[in-house]
Design a protein around this motif. Structure first.
Motif, mmCIF file in Angstrom:
data_model
loop_
_atom_site.group_PDB
_atom_site.id
_atom_site.type_symbol
_atom_site.label_atom_id
_atom_site.label_comp_id
_atom_site.label_asym_id
_atom_site.label_seq_id
_atom_site.Cartn_x
_atom_site.Cartn_y
_atom_site.Cartn_z
ATOM 1 N N ASN A 48 0.831 -1.212 0.000
ATOM 2 C CA ASN A 48 0.000 0.000 0.000
ATOM 3 C C ASN A 48 0.861 1.255 0.000
ATOM 4 O OD1 ASN A 48 -2.377 -1.493 0.028
ATOM 5 N ND2 ASN A 48 -2.599 -1.392 2.235
ATOM 6 N N ASN A 49 1.960 1.229 0.747
ATOM 7 C CA ASN A 49 2.871 2.366 0.760
ATOM 8 C C ASN A 49 3.472 2.607 -0.620
ATOM 9 O OD1 ASN A 49 2.354 2.602 3.479
ATOM 10 N ND2 ASN A 49 4.365 1.899 4.142
ATOM 11 N N VAL A 50 3.844 1.546 -1.295
ATOM 12 C CA VAL A 50 4.387 1.669 -2.659
ATOM 13 C C VAL A 50 3.377 2.367 -3.549
ATOM 14 C CG1 VAL A 50 4.961 0.339 -4.743
ATOM 15 C CG2 VAL A 50 6.040 -0.239 -2.555
ATOM 16 N N GLU A 51 2.131 1.951 -3.470
ATOM 17 C CA GLU A 51 1.090 2.567 -4.311
ATOM 18 C C GLU A 51 0.910 4.044 -3.972
ATOM 19 O OE1 GLU A 51 -0.220 1.256 -7.068
ATOM 20 O OE2 GLU A 51 1.180 -0.358 -6.586
ATOM 21 N N PHE A 52 0.905 4.360 -2.680
ATOM 22 C CA PHE A 52 0.757 5.762 -2.275
ATOM 23 C C PHE A 52 1.908 6.604 -2.826
ATOM 24 C CE2 PHE A 52 2.170 9.166 0.535
ATOM 25 C CZ PHE A 52 1.086 10.024 0.440
ATOM 26 N N PHE A 53 3.137 6.129 -2.669
ATOM 27 C CA PHE A 53 4.284 6.923 -3.111
ATOM 28 C C PHE A 53 4.378 6.999 -4.628
ATOM 29 C CE2 PHE A 53 5.725 6.129 1.321
ATOM 30 C CZ PHE A 53 5.776 7.457 1.710
ATOM 31 N N LYS A 54 3.948 5.974 -5.330
ATOM 32 C CA LYS A 54 3.901 6.057 -6.800
ATOM 33 C C LYS A 54 2.927 7.156 -7.229
ATOM 34 C CE LYS A 54 3.284 2.118 -8.967
ATOM 35 N NZ LYS A 54 3.011 0.700 -9.263
ATOM 36 N N LYS A 55 1.771 7.179 -6.595
ATOM 37 C CA LYS A 55 0.769 8.199 -6.909
ATOM 38 C C LYS A 55 1.289 9.592 -6.520
ATOM 39 C CE LYS A 55 -4.086 9.292 -6.144
ATOM 40 N NZ LYS A 55 -4.529 10.171 -5.096
ATOM 41 N N ALA B 147 11.906 3.718 -3.517
ATOM 42 C CA ALA B 147 12.886 2.639 -3.732
ATOM 43 C C ALA B 147 13.055 1.819 -2.452
ATOM 44 C CB ALA B 147 14.219 3.229 -4.178
ATOM 45 N N GLU B 148 13.078 2.488 -1.312
ATOM 46 C CA GLU B 148 13.206 1.766 -0.045
ATOM 47 C C GLU B 148 11.948 0.963 0.272
ATOM 48 O OE1 GLU B 148 14.692 4.334 3.056
ATOM 49 O OE2 GLU B 148 16.573 4.633 1.979
ATOM 50 N N GLU B 149 10.784 1.497 -0.080
ATOM 51 C CA GLU B 149 9.536 0.755 0.149
ATOM 52 C C GLU B 149 9.510 -0.507 -0.722
ATOM 53 O OE1 GLU B 149 7.581 1.461 2.616
ATOM 54 O OE2 GLU B 149 8.214 3.490 3.050
ATOM 55 N N TYR B 150 10.003 -0.408 -1.945
ATOM 56 C CA TYR B 150 10.112 -1.603 -2.798
ATOM 57 C C TYR B 150 11.032 -2.634 -2.133
ATOM 58 C CZ TYR B 150 7.734 0.015 -7.074
ATOM 59 O OH TYR B 150 6.804 0.418 -7.999
ATOM 60 N N ARG B 151 12.130 -2.168 -1.530
ATOM 61 C CA ARG B 151 13.031 -3.074 -0.832
ATOM 62 C C ARG B 151 12.334 -3.722 0.356
ATOM 63 N NH1 ARG B 151 17.208 0.499 -1.000
ATOM 64 N NH2 ARG B 151 17.062 0.940 1.221
ATOM 65 N N HIS B 152 11.501 -2.957 1.054
ATOM 66 C CA HIS B 152 10.751 -3.521 2.179
ATOM 67 C C HIS B 152 9.851 -4.662 1.694
ATOM 68 C CE1 HIS B 152 11.015 0.485 4.650
ATOM 69 N NE2 HIS B 152 12.210 -0.026 4.363
ATOM 70 N N VAL B 153 9.210 -4.468 0.546
ATOM 71 C CA VAL B 153 8.368 -5.529 -0.023
ATOM 72 C C VAL B 153 9.224 -6.775 -0.267
ATOM 73 C CG1 VAL B 153 7.032 -6.226 -2.072
ATOM 74 C CG2 VAL B 153 6.625 -3.988 -1.013
ATOM 75 N N GLU B 154 10.408 -6.581 -0.843
ATOM 76 C CA GLU B 154 11.302 -7.718 -1.092
ATOM 77 C C GLU B 154 11.697 -8.409 0.211
ATOM 78 O OE1 GLU B 154 14.693 -6.666 -3.498
ATOM 79 O OE2 GLU B 154 13.421 -5.499 -4.855
#
Length: 161
Positions: free
Chosen positions: A102-109, A128-135
């Motif tokens: 959800n954070n990734v989506e918010f920051f993309k928007k 980029a860090e939120e994507y890493r968190h997903v990983e």
């Protein structure tokens, strides 16, 4: 409410969530993962605070927590301790993954809506860090799911009844 205010709230909630998980987690390696994530969320909030106070602020390109997380996962993959892995814990890890997605989506928007150059740079860094968190969390869930499904690796000597 501005993008920066919403972002600060998101990061504050993430920090509280991960801090709580780290305190409830018995497994020391998983506790370490949540401590790293909490620290990163707190750093993100600080970055947004600084940018709000000073529009010329540019966030540092910080890789320290990424190195910490890589070391933790290296340890986890080598010798994964099953202590503290319960169905409730697994659910919490899944919630953490959902939070990060959800954070990734918010920051993309937010990135697409922002018109300020420094704000965009900061959002790109945090995204980029939120994507890493997903990983990180996907890797963690893979390890936990292997523990939850021990029969996958079992050797069957005699399957005849």
């Amino acid at each position: 409410m501005s993008i920066l205010d919403v972002a600060k709230n998101i990061e504050d909630e993430g920090y509280t969530f991960y801090k709580d998980l780290s305190e409830k987690t018995e497994n020391k390696e998983i506790k370490g993962v949540f401590e790293v994530l909490a620290r990163e969320e707190l750093n993100h909030k600080k970055y947004f605070d600084q940018l709000k106070r000073d529009s010329s602020f540019v966030a540092p390109d910080y890789q320290g927590t990424s190195r910490d997380a890589k070391q933790i996962f290296k340890t986890l993959k080598k010798n994964f301790d099953k202590k503290g892995i319960t169905p409730d814990a697994s659910k919490a890890y899944e919630q953490a993954l959902e939070l990060e997605k959800n954070n990734v989506e918010f920051f993309k928007k937010s990135l697409s809506e922002s018109t300020d150059t420094n704000e965009k740079k900061l959002i790109e860094l945090v995204l980029a860090e939120e994507y890493r968190h997903v990983e990180y969390l996907e890797t963690l869930l893979d390890l936990v799911n292997e523990v939850k499904n021990p029969l996958v690796d079992a050797e069957w000597v005699d399957t005849q009844y």
